[in-house]
Write a protein that holds these residues in place. Structure first.
Motif, PDB file in Angstrom:
ATOM      1  N   VAL A   4       0.803  -1.230   0.000  1.00 48.37           N
ATOM      2  CA  VAL A   4       0.000   0.000   0.000  1.00 48.37           C
ATOM      3  C   VAL A   4       0.837   1.282   0.000  1.00 48.37           C
ATOM      4  O   VAL A   4       0.297   2.363   0.203  1.00 48.37           O
ATOM      5  N   GLN A   7      -0.404   4.649  -1.436  1.00 49.72           N
ATOM      6  CA  GLN A   7      -1.840   4.742  -1.176  1.00 49.72           C
ATOM      7  C   GLN A   7      -2.091   5.120   0.292  1.00 49.72           C
ATOM      8  O   GLN A   7      -2.757   6.107   0.571  1.00 49.72           O
ATOM      9  N   PHE A   8      -1.574   4.324   1.214  1.00 49.39           N
ATOM     10  CA  PHE A   8      -1.784   4.561   2.642  1.00 49.39           C
ATOM     11  C   PHE A   8      -0.745   5.517   3.203  1.00 49.39           C
ATOM     12  O   PHE A   8      -0.930   6.092   4.266  1.00 49.39           O
ATOM     13  N   TYR A   9       0.367   5.633   2.523  1.00 51.56           N
ATOM     14  CA  TYR A   9       1.447   6.533   2.911  1.00 51.56           C
ATOM     15  C   TYR A   9       2.302   6.792   1.677  1.00 51.56           C
ATOM     16  O   TYR A   9       2.198   6.082   0.673  1.00 51.56           O
ATOM     17  N   GLU A  10       3.138   7.804   1.752  1.00 53.47           N
ATOM     18  CA  GLU A  10       3.929   8.231   0.601  1.00 53.47           C
ATOM     19  C   GLU A  10       4.965   7.177   0.212  1.00 53.47           C
ATOM     20  O   GLU A  10       5.572   6.545   1.067  1.00 53.47           O
ATOM     21  N   ARG A  19       5.653  13.287   6.127  1.00 49.14           N
ATOM     22  CA  ARG A  19       4.313  12.847   6.553  1.00 49.14           C
ATOM     23  C   ARG A  19       4.358  12.341   7.996  1.00 49.14           C
ATOM     24  O   ARG A  19       3.506  12.672   8.802  1.00 49.14           O
ATOM     25  N   ALA A  52      -4.714   2.147   9.520  1.00 48.76           N
ATOM     26  CA  ALA A  52      -5.302   2.796   8.347  1.00 48.76           C
ATOM     27  C   ALA A  52      -4.239   3.687   7.692  1.00 48.76           C
ATOM     28  O   ALA A  52      -3.115   3.794   8.179  1.00 48.76           O
ATOM     29  N   GLY A  53      -4.610   4.326   6.605  1.00 46.35           N
ATOM     30  CA  GLY A  53      -3.697   5.251   5.956  1.00 46.35           C
ATOM     31  C   GLY A  53      -3.271   6.348   6.921  1.00 46.35           C
ATOM     32  O   GLY A  53      -4.027   6.750   7.796  1.00 46.35           O
ATOM     33  N   TYR A  54      -2.044   6.827   6.742  1.00 48.56           N
ATOM     34  CA  TYR A  54      -1.503   7.839   7.656  1.00 48.56           C
ATOM     35  C   TYR A  54      -2.355   9.105   7.683  1.00 48.56           C
ATOM     36  O   TYR A  54      -2.430   9.772   8.707  1.00 48.56           O
ATOM     37  N   TYR A  56      -5.417   9.267   7.789  1.00 46.14           N
ATOM     38  CA  TYR A  56      -6.560   9.025   8.671  1.00 46.14           C
ATOM     39  C   TYR A  56      -6.147   8.736  10.108  1.00 46.14           C
ATOM     40  O   TYR A  56      -6.743   9.250  11.044  1.00 46.14           O
ATOM     41  N   HIS A 133      -1.700  -5.050   4.621  1.00 49.01           N
ATOM     42  CA  HIS A 133      -1.169  -3.732   4.954  1.00 49.01           C
ATOM     43  C   HIS A 133      -1.046  -3.455   6.453  1.00 49.01           C
ATOM     44  O   HIS A 133      -0.382  -2.520   6.855  1.00 49.01           O
ATOM     45  N   VAL A 137       2.162  -0.886   7.421  1.00 51.02           N
ATOM     46  CA  VAL A 137       2.078   0.541   7.773  1.00 51.02           C
ATOM     47  C   VAL A 137       2.772   0.857   9.099  1.00 51.02           C
ATOM     48  O   VAL A 137       3.019   2.030   9.395  1.00 51.02           O
TER      49      VAL A 137
END
Length: 149
Positions: A4, A7-10, A19, A52-54, A56, A133, A137
């Motif tokens: 990911v 998508q979830f992080y750079e 980030r 979750a994505g960073y 969020y 993921h 993450v």
């Protein structure tokens, strides 16, 4: 390989570092960049961190990593769900590398083998990690806080 990143992080290492720093400085985050230099939490045996994505959950995740940053760490065990149901339900890897935009992290194959030996539930399965993921993450936060050691 990351499932990911981008998508979830750079995916770019410099943007990812920025980030992560923004997660620490965010109003919902700790408000400071680690490391802290006190031991107010004593010995930390574990944290619970969102996956979750960073964008969020990064500021919330930053609290746990902020408090771990001043501790010397010998081994990190990351436990996460198997969202996709691929491979074994409870799996580790028998060594190798976790790849992240911040560099590679070596998997402690000896610790993984000991964990598998102690539990009949833990299998070795690369397939279980291929699209997952929840563990991925956590790795960049750990790399940032532990100076990629």
């Amino acid at each position: 390989m990351p499932a990911v990143a981008g998508q979830f992080y750079e995916i770019d290492s410099e943007l990812l570092k920025k980030r992560i720093e923004s997660c620490f400085l965010h109003p919902v985050g700790p408000g400071k960049i680690p490391p802290i230099h006190d031991d107010k939490f004593g010995h930390i045996f574990g944290i619970i961190s969102p996956h979750a994505g960073y964008m969020y959950s990064g500021p919330v995740a930053a609290h746990g990593y902020y408090n771990c940053s001043s501790h010397e760490v010998d081994l990190v065990v990351i436990i996460g769900p198997n969202h996709h149901g691929l491979g074994s339900g409870i799996a580790t890897l028998n060594g190798g590398i976790w790849n992240s935009p911040l560099g590679n992290v070596e998997i402690d194959g000896e610790a993984a083998r000991l964990l598998s030996k102690e539990s009949i539930l833990v299998d070795f399965s690369e397939e279980a990690h291929r699209l997952e993921h929840s563990i991925e993450v956590q790795v960049p936060f750990l790399q940032y806080c532990l100076k990629n050691e």
